[in-house]
Enzyme design. Sequence first.
Site, PDB file in Angstrom:
ATOM      1  N   ASP A  61      -1.122  45.992   9.386  1.00  0.00           N
ATOM      2  CA  ASP A  61       0.229  46.548   9.224  1.00  0.00           C
ATOM      3  C   ASP A  61       0.125  47.987   8.740  1.00  0.00           C
ATOM      4  O   ASP A  61      -0.615  48.260   7.781  1.00  0.00           O
ATOM      5  CB  ASP A  61       0.996  45.773   8.126  1.00  0.00           C
ATOM      6  CG  ASP A  61       1.637  44.501   8.650  1.00  0.00           C
ATOM      7  OD1 ASP A  61       1.458  44.175   9.837  1.00  0.00           O
ATOM      8  OD2 ASP A  61       2.320  43.831   7.844  1.00  0.00           O
TER       9      ASP A  61
ATOM     10  N   LYS B  32       7.291  45.089  15.359  1.00  0.00           N
ATOM     11  CA  LYS B  32       8.067  43.879  15.070  1.00  0.00           C
ATOM     12  C   LYS B  32       9.520  44.045  15.501  1.00  0.00           C
ATOM     13  O   LYS B  32      10.080  45.137  15.411  1.00  0.00           O
ATOM     14  CB  LYS B  32       8.041  43.597  13.554  1.00  0.00           C
ATOM     15  CG  LYS B  32       6.703  43.084  13.044  1.00  0.00           C
ATOM     16  CD  LYS B  32       6.833  42.692  11.577  1.00  0.00           C
ATOM     17  CE  LYS B  32       5.492  42.449  10.922  1.00  0.00           C
ATOM     18  NZ  LYS B  32       4.831  41.226  11.370  1.00  0.00           N
TER      19      LYS B  32
ATOM     20  N   GLY C 128       3.493  39.061   2.575  1.00  0.00           N
ATOM     21  CA  GLY C 128       3.771  39.868   1.395  1.00  0.00           C
ATOM     22  C   GLY C 128       3.475  39.175   0.090  1.00  0.00           C
ATOM     23  O   GLY C 128       3.798  39.691  -0.988  1.00  0.00           O
TER      24      GLY C 128
ATOM     25  N   ARG D   8      -4.167  24.626   8.816  1.00  0.00           N
ATOM     26  CA  ARG D   8      -4.622  23.221   8.757  1.00  0.00           C
ATOM     27  C   ARG D   8      -3.627  22.296   9.471  1.00  0.00           C
ATOM     28  O   ARG D   8      -4.024  21.363  10.153  1.00  0.00           O
ATOM     29  CB  ARG D   8      -4.775  22.778   7.303  1.00  0.00           C
ATOM     30  CG  ARG D   8      -6.050  23.308   6.664  1.00  0.00           C
ATOM     31  CD  ARG D   8      -6.611  22.269   5.710  1.00  0.00           C
ATOM     32  NE  ARG D   8      -7.750  22.747   4.970  1.00  0.00           N
ATOM     33  CZ  ARG D   8      -9.014  22.477   5.302  1.00  0.00           C
ATOM     34  NH1 ARG D   8      -9.283  21.750   6.363  1.00  0.00           N
ATOM     35  NH2 ARG D   8     -10.003  22.945   4.571  1.00  0.00           N
TER      36      ARG D   8
ATOM     37  N   GLY E 282      -0.776  36.636   3.833  1.00  0.00           N
ATOM     38  CA  GLY E 282      -1.401  36.396   2.535  1.00  0.00           C
ATOM     39  C   GLY E 282      -2.869  36.753   2.461  1.00  0.00           C
ATOM     40  O   GLY E 282      -3.507  36.556   1.426  1.00  0.00           O
TER      41      GLY E 282
ATOM     42  N   GLY F  47      -1.391  42.229   6.420  1.00  0.00           N
ATOM     43  CA  GLY F  47      -0.158  42.970   6.222  1.00  0.00           C
ATOM     44  C   GLY F  47      -0.261  43.823   4.985  1.00  0.00           C
ATOM     45  O   GLY F  47      -0.908  44.875   4.968  1.00  0.00           O
ATOM     46  N   SER F  48       0.316  43.325   3.915  1.00  0.00           N
ATOM     47  CA  SER F  48       0.365  44.095   2.670  1.00  0.00           C
ATOM     48  C   SER F  48      -1.007  44.191   2.010  1.00  0.00           C
ATOM     49  O   SER F  48      -1.239  45.075   1.186  1.00  0.00           O
ATOM     50  CB  SER F  48       1.336  43.425   1.711  1.00  0.00           C
ATOM     51  OG  SER F  48       2.489  43.034   2.417  1.00  0.00           O
TER      52      SER F  48
END
Lengths: 197, 294
Positions: free
Chosen positions: B24, B81, B153, B165, B214, B235-236
Amino acid sequence: MIGVLALQGNYQKHIQILDTLNIRSMEIRYPEELDSINGLVIPGGESTTITDLMNRIDFFQTLREFSKEKPILGTCAGLIMMAKSVPDSRVEPLGIIDIEIDRNAYGRQIHSFTDKLSVKLNGKESQITATFIRAPKITKVNDEVEIISEYAGEPVAVKQGLHLGLAFHPELDKVTLFHEFAFKSQFINETKKHHAA
Amino acid sequence: MAEKGSYEIKVGLAEMLKGGVIMDVMNADQAKIAEDSGAVAVMALERIPALIREEGGISRASDPQMIKDIQSAVSIPVMAKVRIGHFAEAQIMQALEVDFIDESEVLTPADEHNHIWKHDFTVPFVCGCRNLGEAIRRIGEGAAMIRTKGEAGSGNIVEAVRHMRQVQSDIKKLSVMDQDELMAGSKNMGAPFTLVQQVAKLGKLPVPNFAAGGIATPADASLMMQLGAETVFVGSGIFMSEDPAPRAKAIVEAVTYYKDPKKLVEISTGLQSAMKGLDMSEIPEGERLQERGW
């Protein structure tokens, strides 16, 4: 045994093609693994990423040495990596095939396409389906390089010595003839040696 | 005659991104850092998920100028996005020639019942999922790549693990079912029957399956790859950390060498602090991004 460079890209699809040809294969992530193989596929992926990962582990010199004796088949990003010259500082090519490359020359993804190609290999002409994904163009070809296929008047597949470089993805259309040509003779030699021993 | 925009050509690009990291980015400078660190693609968005969470408000597709700036700064694929169901935003992104569209729960949904009919587009789409039924519904609509949602995030890998999973376990169950059980399987998952049959036969999704939501460390990336992800989205995790460039490089390397713990020691050594992150109990149920999408 044929290696498939597995630093990044669609290496699994190449392993499937080698499987259908009954050629044993292994994923290659370290330079020392090149010692155990008789030929190498450099798959499609991102040439900037592959350059970066090859630099971190000093793959360049070992691969150049490898190419002096053993065949390499490169597709798309693999073709870019095999070129002599790529006028883009983000990519460091190996200089195995004497050509110049323009990256992503067909444009962005919405311009990616599939079409029929005619290929001349081993004196035989074959019709194949070829998929070009954000593909590179071969912009200069030295005399020692043989053009084995053209699209819209431009070279898209080349051969120099033992090596083949393709701007498209035979592995996405289950086309086996390039892998067969590049590695089957190697594989036969290997089997013969094995029998002799 | 050249054929463009076929489903196979869309999935073809997703295939090329395998074994890589998609990052990102919020501007051209970050995009350059991502490319120099070995990213296979960048995802352009105005606010990374951690900031969306902090600042609130409506999150929409990015400003075209920002996308253009990123496209001219890097040579790798540029993704963008759009809001769930917002096909007009998607039409604009396609006209901008982005390489992939993420119909994403990270942005505020535009339609609470319907996703975009993605077969109408030439550009490929990726969509998030939490289980196999959701993955197959999105593939039915034309998604050329699936990513497990995780909790964007959060800097917390727990939801990404849960979703990966879940998808893998749902696939295993399908693959041992008899033919006469598949229709009930399809009904229970709320997923189209012919695709359910295809997944049962293949023992995997018919499109690449990536992980998101995550991932903050090289070990997180290795974990997701070992659980069956074919690439990771970060991402973050990169630009909210204290050391974006070295961390980005480390995560790229961790995806290539995910099966080699000794190499992962080397890769993980010397990094500064990862993003702080959130425990799931700190995110109220109604504010979890993963619950968006139907």
